[in-house]
Write an enzyme that holds these catalytic residues in place. Structure first.
Site, PDB file in Angstrom:
ATOM      1  CE  LYS A 112       0.792   1.349   4.486  1.00 60.53           C
ATOM      2  NZ  LYS A 112       1.685   2.440   4.810  1.00 60.53           N
ATOM      3  N   PRO A 143       9.580  -3.676  -0.844  1.00 63.46           N
ATOM      4  CG  PRO A 143       9.705  -1.362  -1.062  1.00 63.46           C
ATOM      5  CD  PRO A 143       9.051  -2.572  -1.651  1.00 63.46           C
ATOM      6  CB  VAL A 144      12.083  -5.290   4.153  1.00 66.27           C
ATOM      7  CG1 VAL A 144      12.006  -5.522   5.648  1.00 66.27           C
ATOM      8  CG2 VAL A 144      11.742  -6.569   3.399  1.00 66.27           C
ATOM      9  CB  ALA A 145      11.916  -1.677   7.361  1.00 66.74           C
ATOM     10  CB  ALA A 146       9.856   0.290   2.431  1.00 63.95           C
ATOM     11  N   GLY A 147       7.478   1.451   4.629  1.00 65.78           N
ATOM     12  CA  GLY A 147       6.239   2.229   4.631  1.00 65.78           C
ATOM     13  C   GLY A 147       5.215   1.708   3.643  1.00 65.78           C
ATOM     14  CB  ALA A 178       1.556  -2.231   4.798  1.00 67.57           C
ATOM     15  N   GLY A 179       4.559  -4.202   3.888  1.00 67.85           N
ATOM     16  CA  GLY A 179       4.903  -5.521   3.338  1.00 67.85           C
ATOM     17  C   GLY A 179       4.608  -6.656   4.308  1.00 67.85           C
ATOM     18  CB  SER A 237       0.696  -5.280   7.476  1.00 68.25           C
ATOM     19  OG  SER A 237       1.402  -4.605   8.475  1.00 68.25           O
ATOM     20  CG  ASP A 265      -0.722  -0.440   8.397  1.00 66.32           C
ATOM     21  OD1 ASP A 265      -1.581   0.357   8.830  1.00 66.32           O
ATOM     22  OD2 ASP A 265       0.414  -0.078   8.043  1.00 66.32           O
TER      23      ASP A 265
HETATM   24  P1  ATP Z   1       4.418  -0.175   7.495  1.00 60.92           P
HETATM   25  O1  ATP Z   1       4.028   0.443   6.216  1.00 60.92           O
HETATM   26  O2  ATP Z   1       3.267  -0.890   8.178  1.00 60.92           O
HETATM   27  O3  ATP Z   1       5.186   0.742   8.396  1.00 60.92           O
HETATM   28  P2  ATP Z   1       6.877  -1.344   6.743  1.00 60.92           P
HETATM   29  O4  ATP Z   1       6.962  -1.409   5.254  1.00 60.92           O
HETATM   30  O5  ATP Z   1       7.521  -0.204   7.411  1.00 60.92           O
HETATM   31  O6  ATP Z   1       5.373  -1.422   7.158  1.00 60.92           O
HETATM   32  P3  ATP Z   1       7.599  -4.112   6.948  1.00 60.92           P
HETATM   33  O7  ATP Z   1       8.243  -4.286   5.614  1.00 60.92           O
HETATM   34  O8  ATP Z   1       6.267  -4.702   7.130  1.00 60.92           O
HETATM   35  O9  ATP Z   1       7.543  -2.593   7.386  1.00 60.92           O
HETATM   36  O10 ATP Z   1       8.628  -4.715   8.035  1.00 60.92           O
HETATM   37  C1  ATP Z   1       9.086  -4.058   9.156  1.00 60.92           C
HETATM   38  C2  ATP Z   1       9.895  -5.046  10.021  1.00 60.92           C
HETATM   39  O11 ATP Z   1       9.102  -6.194  10.308  1.00 60.92           O
HETATM   40  C3  ATP Z   1      11.159  -5.545   9.362  1.00 60.92           C
HETATM   41  O12 ATP Z   1      12.262  -4.954   9.970  1.00 60.92           O
HETATM   42  C4  ATP Z   1      11.146  -7.060   9.512  1.00 60.92           C
HETATM   43  O13 ATP Z   1      12.245  -7.544  10.247  1.00 60.92           O
HETATM   44  C5  ATP Z   1       9.869  -7.386  10.266  1.00 60.92           C
HETATM   45  N1  ATP Z   1       9.085  -8.426   9.559  1.00 60.92           N
HETATM   46  C6  ATP Z   1       8.441  -9.429  10.133  1.00 60.92           C
HETATM   47  N2  ATP Z   1       7.805 -10.170   9.227  1.00 60.92           N
HETATM   48  C7  ATP Z   1       8.026  -9.641   8.030  1.00 60.92           C
HETATM   49  C8  ATP Z   1       7.627  -9.969   6.693  1.00 60.92           C
HETATM   50  N3  ATP Z   1       6.857 -11.021   6.430  1.00 60.92           N
HETATM   51  N4  ATP Z   1       8.014  -9.135   5.709  1.00 60.92           N
HETATM   52  C9  ATP Z   1       8.777  -8.048   5.984  1.00 60.92           C
HETATM   53  N5  ATP Z   1       9.212  -7.710   7.210  1.00 60.92           N
HETATM   54  C10 ATP Z   1       8.836  -8.487   8.231  1.00 60.92           C
END
Ligand code: ATP
Length: 299
Positions: A12, A96-100, A102-103, A105, A138
């Site tokens: 998202k 992308p991980v920890a990117a905003g 909601a990967g 979630s 989320d």
């Molecule tokens: P949001 O938009 O809700 O802030 P985000 O994009 O910031 O989400 P995610 O990519 O969901 O954050 O991941 C944040 C942290 O959650 C990561 O540092 C990771 O170690 C942990 N995590 C646990 N499960 C997962 C997963 N299935 N995919 C990605 N990260 C995960």
């Protein structure tokens, strides 16, 4: 009963994100306009005869135990319904991980949808959403998908008419941002009225299907923290706007930035510039996509 489900966990962006206040219990009360985009993680669920949950992922640094949101989502439902069989979860991460975006979630949402189906638990979408919030704020939205107003801590959802279609370029700089750090440094209770994005104006623009007005109302209060600390966010926004975006914004707590375009050629040029061209040092991952408004389904 199928032994293998192939699911897509869509990411998202936040077209608008406001934080109203920090509550006494430490949670932040938010008002956000959420929009699903066409970039996804591939989530495969495989039924196992032996009990237990196992997770496998293409990103070696992600946890594969209960610290993975996909694991926790399966555990929550399988424990509640005393599922005797086991489950293997294959996660192919493209978001992308920890990117905003909601990967995590979204992976959890896909797993809840799939476990409900695979083990015939009979839960309605609403019942899944109620349980999803225990995994993350989320998750209910990721189960619902589409265009929505999200309030409370993210669990109060109001569907909105689908956004008018446009071209979306998404760029993630090569930095990691902790959501907790951003919220802790926002000092939500001291914000001035003019620092809050116009969520009602954005909602009205979406209801009127007025894309230029939507673009005009893009706003994310968390930029005050993240973009202040990481100038690359502003630089990417500038590249997108100079390249013809109607507007550009950071998503969630960042650092991902997206731009909205009506002209497909402009979107393609900006995509190429950030991906391969002179500005490619600004972004580690770059995508060109659209809004995605289809409900969760097996695919
Ligand atoms: P949001 O938009 O809700 O802030 P985000 O994009 O910031 O989400 P995610 O990519 O969901 O954050 O991941 C944040 C942290 O959650 C990561 O540092 C990771 O170690 C942990 N995590 C646990 N499960 C997962 C997963 N299935 N995919 C990605 N990260 C995960």
């Amino acid at each position: 009963m199928g032994n293998h489900l192939k699911l897509k966990a869509y990411g998202k962006i936040n077209l608008a994100l406001d934080v109203l206040r920090k509550r006494e219990d430490g949670y932040h009360e938010v008002r956000m306009i959420m929009q699903t985009v066409g970039i996804y993680d591939q989530v495969d669920l495989l039924r196992k005869r032996e009990p237990g949950i196992t997770v496998e992922t293409n990103l070696t640094y992600l946890p594969v135990n209960e610290n993975n949101l996909a694991y926790r989502a399966a555990q929550l439902l399988m424990e509640e319904f005393s599922v005797k069989q086991g489950l293997h979860i294959q996660l192919r991460k493209f978001l992308p991980v920890a990117a905003g975006m909601a990967g995590g979630s979204s992976d959890a949402a896909a797993v809840m949808f799939g476990v409900n189906k695979m083990f015939q638990l009979g839960l309605s979408t609403e019942a899944l959403m109620e349980r999803g919030v225990k995994i993350g704020a989320d998750v209910p939205y990721c189960i619902m998908r589409g265009t929505a107003l999200s309030e409370g801590i993210g669990e109060k959802l109001t569907p909105l008419p689908p956004m008018p279609q446009c071209h979306v370029v998404i760029a993630k700089p090569g930095i990691s941002v902790s959501t907790r750090y951003v919220y802790e440094n926002l000092h939500a209770n001291e914000l001035k009225p003019e620092q809050h994005p116009d969520i009602d104006g954005m909602t009205a623009a979406i209801q009127a299907q007025d894309l230029p007005q939507v673009a005009d109302k893009l706003g994310n209060v968390l930029e005050l923290v993240t973009a202040e600390r990481y100038p690359v966010i502003q630089e990417i926004k500038e590249v997108m706007k100079m390249g013809g975006a109607l507007n550009a914004l950071m998503s969630g707590s960042g650092p991902t930035v997206f731009g909205l375009f009506t002209d497909p050629d402009a979107a393609q040029r900006v995509y190429e510039e950030l991906r391969y061209g002179t500005r490619s040092r600004l972004a580690k991952q770059v995508y060109r996509t659209n809004f995605y408004n289809t409900r969760q389904e097996e695919s």
